[in-house]
Every structure is written in C-alpha cells, then in structure tokens.
Design an enzyme around this catalytic site. Structure first.
Site, mmCIF file in Angstrom:
data_model
loop_
_atom_site.group_PDB
_atom_site.id
_atom_site.type_symbol
_atom_site.label_atom_id
_atom_site.label_comp_id
_atom_site.label_asym_id
_atom_site.label_seq_id
_atom_site.Cartn_x
_atom_site.Cartn_y
_atom_site.Cartn_z
ATOM 1 N N TYR A 47 65.009 28.013 29.548
ATOM 2 C CA TYR A 47 64.265 26.755 29.669
ATOM 3 C C TYR A 47 62.794 27.025 29.949
ATOM 4 C CZ TYR A 47 63.132 22.005 31.194
ATOM 5 O OH TYR A 47 62.571 20.753 31.318
ATOM 6 N N TRP A 82 77.677 25.625 48.327
ATOM 7 C CA TRP A 82 77.373 27.054 48.225
ATOM 8 C C TRP A 82 76.199 27.436 49.113
ATOM 9 C CZ3 TRP A 82 77.766 29.365 42.627
ATOM 10 C CH2 TRP A 82 79.094 29.239 42.177
#
Length: 347
Positions: A168, A234
């Site tokens: 990206y 996480w």
C-alpha cells in the site's frame, strides 16, 4: 486535448514554501467556489468527508463519479473524463484500501491498482491543461518502521516501509514523487499530504479490511450482544498511536488547497497520542461492553510508537477539532446505523 506545457526553468508553479507563503495567496481556492472541483474517490471514508466539507462551505460545482461510471485504474477512461470535464481543482482520495492482512494477501492487486489510479489521475491532471491545483492524499505508511518519533516529513525514503505495509505504501510514495516531478517538469501546482491513522464514518468494518478502531468496535459490540465475558486483544496494549478523525482531515484538505504550494508533502495527525490499552478502554466504554479485555502479550503489536510530526500543517493554521472519544462515538453511531442491520451482528 490541451496539455500542460513543460517548464523551461523548473517549477513555475512553486507558489509557496513549507509555510504556504508565496503565489498561493494570489489564487484562492475558497474564493473560487463556483470552479469545478473533482473529488476522486468520493464514496470512500476520506473522499466522502471532503465532499461533505466542500458542500458545507458552499462549493457549487463539485464533480464526482462512481467506480461504475469511471474506472480510475483505466488510463483511457481517466484521460477521456479529464478532457471532457476540464476540472480546475483535483483532490485524489481514491485508493484500494484494507488492513495489512488484506494487502499482504493480495500484494499484486493492491500495488498494481493503486499505482494505476495514482499515475492515471496525476498524469491526466497534468495533461488536460485546465487544472490549477492538484492534491494527492498519501498515508503515514510511507515511513520506515524505525523512523524517528514523532516522524517528520524528511523521514521519507530513509528506509523501507514497515513489513506488510509496502504494497500500500509504495503507490503512496509514488504519488508524492509524481507531484514533485510534474511540479518540477511542467509547473503544475501539485501537492501531497500524509494523514496518520484515519478513522470515521464509512470506515470499512469487515475483518479483512478494517483497522484497529472499527475492529475493536465490531468485536466489543458483538461480545456485548452475545454476553461474552471477555474479548481478547493482541499485544500488551503498551504500543502508542495517534488517530486522526476524517472530518479533521477534510478541514486540512481545504487549508492545504487554500494555503500550501510547497514541494514537500505535509503530515496530518491529531497529535493526541494514546496507548492501545487506553484506546481499547475508550472503545469498550463507548460500546457499553462490561466484560474483561484479555491482553495476549504473546501476539505481535507492531512498533512501540507511531506518531507523525504535524508541525508544518499547524503552521498553516490547522488544528484538529475532534477528540478521540467523540470520534469513537461518532463512528459507533455510524456502525449501528449502517452495519448492524445485516452481517455485523453475526460475522
């Protein structure tokens, strides 16, 4: 098709410096509200926010196209559009977007489509002869993982983008460099901005495309509906980030179009730095989830700190208005209105 003439003496449209001084004041974007403005990507989170802002300011000739009407990845279609419409101002907010997992799963697709969009729009804007100013919206993913914090614009290309972000980031870097190239060779007033960690209405919520704030909203909302006792997240929660509401970016876009004509790109960040733990607690409070957040420190959480230096943007007179908790509430309301009638309850 009329074309932008090559500048024999370099950048004839280098209208300003890093502080936005110079010839930019002679051509007022805000004083030209009947001129044709093309927003590429008006249905996305960023483009729709810019569209709302221009409408609120009284711009009367904003031109938009859906993907079905204009495929920005098709060079011939983009050139034909510019030749027919001859816009005076162009704001490139279109991109194929998704999280690191999505772009890593389809790297060729993300790299190729975003490069094509960028090259086609910038080149057509340069060639059509009508464009007075072009703004390309990049991303803070352009910076190396080990860039100094807060990250200045000068950190660009001092190292590779963070692993997983390159598919990206590379087209975004290309967009910045294309602006510099067409400015130097053809004198087009082309500028670029690098916003950091955007969120807001129209942010995608599907897991394969969402970023941290919409992902947390979706997970806490689902856990609340299901009566789950805990939500696993996480990392340790110690990593620090800043998040910029898309409405604040839309205001920055107007400021840049009005006041900035420098060669170097401009960072746009809220400056409101929070840990991921603080962010999760804020989202949990907004959603009204009363269970436990279970931190999985064995899982990766990325770099320890990621904040951009937005001093150049602030020198132009821009200040963010949307506090993080208010922005989360805004996005949660959007989620409830637009996502929860379908798969959001069950995905």
């Amino acid at each position: 098709m009329p074309s932008q003439q090559r500048s024999s003496s370099g950048s004839t449209a280098k209208a300003g410096d890093a502080d936005g001084d110079g010839d930019a004041a002679a051509v007022s974007f805000l004083g030209d509200k009947s001129a044709k403005v093309f927003i590429a990507g008006h249905r996305g989170m960023v483009g729709s926010a810019v569209h709302r802002k221009l409408d609120a300011l009284g711009f009367t000739n904003v031109v938009v196209r859906t993907r079905a009407e204009l495929d920005l990845a098709c060079q011939a279609a983009v050139e034909a559009f510019f030749a027919a419409e001859l816009p005076r101002y162009v704001i490139l907010a279109a991109a194929k977007v998704g999280g690191v997992h999505a772009s890593s799963a389809a790297p060729a697709e993300y790299l190729t489509e975003n490069l094509r969009i960028t090259v086609n729009v910038v080149d057509a804007a340069r060639r059509c002869g009508s464009v007075r100013k072009l703004l390309v919206l990049a991303s803070s993913t352009i910076y190396p993982a080990d860039a100094p914090q807060p990250t200045p614009e000068s950190a660009l290309l001092t190292g590779p983008p963070a692993e997983g972000s390159e598919w990206y980031a590379i087209p975004k870097i290309a967009g910045i460099k294309m602006c510099q190239a067409v400015r130097a060779e053809y004198g087009l007033d082309a500028i670029a901005a690098a916003p950091n960690n955007l969120y807001g209405p129209r942010h995608p919520f599907p897991p394969e495309h969402s970023h941290v704030i919409p992902a947390l909203i979706r997970r806490f909302h689902r856990a609340k509906l299901e009566g789950a006792g805990e939500v696993a997240v996480w990392g340790s929660g110690a990593a620090a980030r800043e998040f910029t509401h898309v409405d604040d970016l839309a205001e920055a876009v107007v400021v840049l179009m009005e006041r900035y004509s420098g060669e170097e790109h401009v960072n746009v960040g809220s400056g409101e730095e929070v840990t991921v733990r603080e962010l999760a607690e804020a989202v949990r409070g907004v959603v009204g989830y009363e269970g436990v957040v279970a931190w999985d420190a064995a899982r990766p959480e990325g770099v320890a700190r990621r904040v951009v230096d937005s001093g150049r943007m602030r020198k132009l007179g821009w200040e963010p208005r949307v506090a993080l908790r208010d922005g989360i509430q805004d996005l949660y309301r959007f989620y409830l209105r637009h996502e929860c009638g379908g798969q959001a309850h069950h995905a």
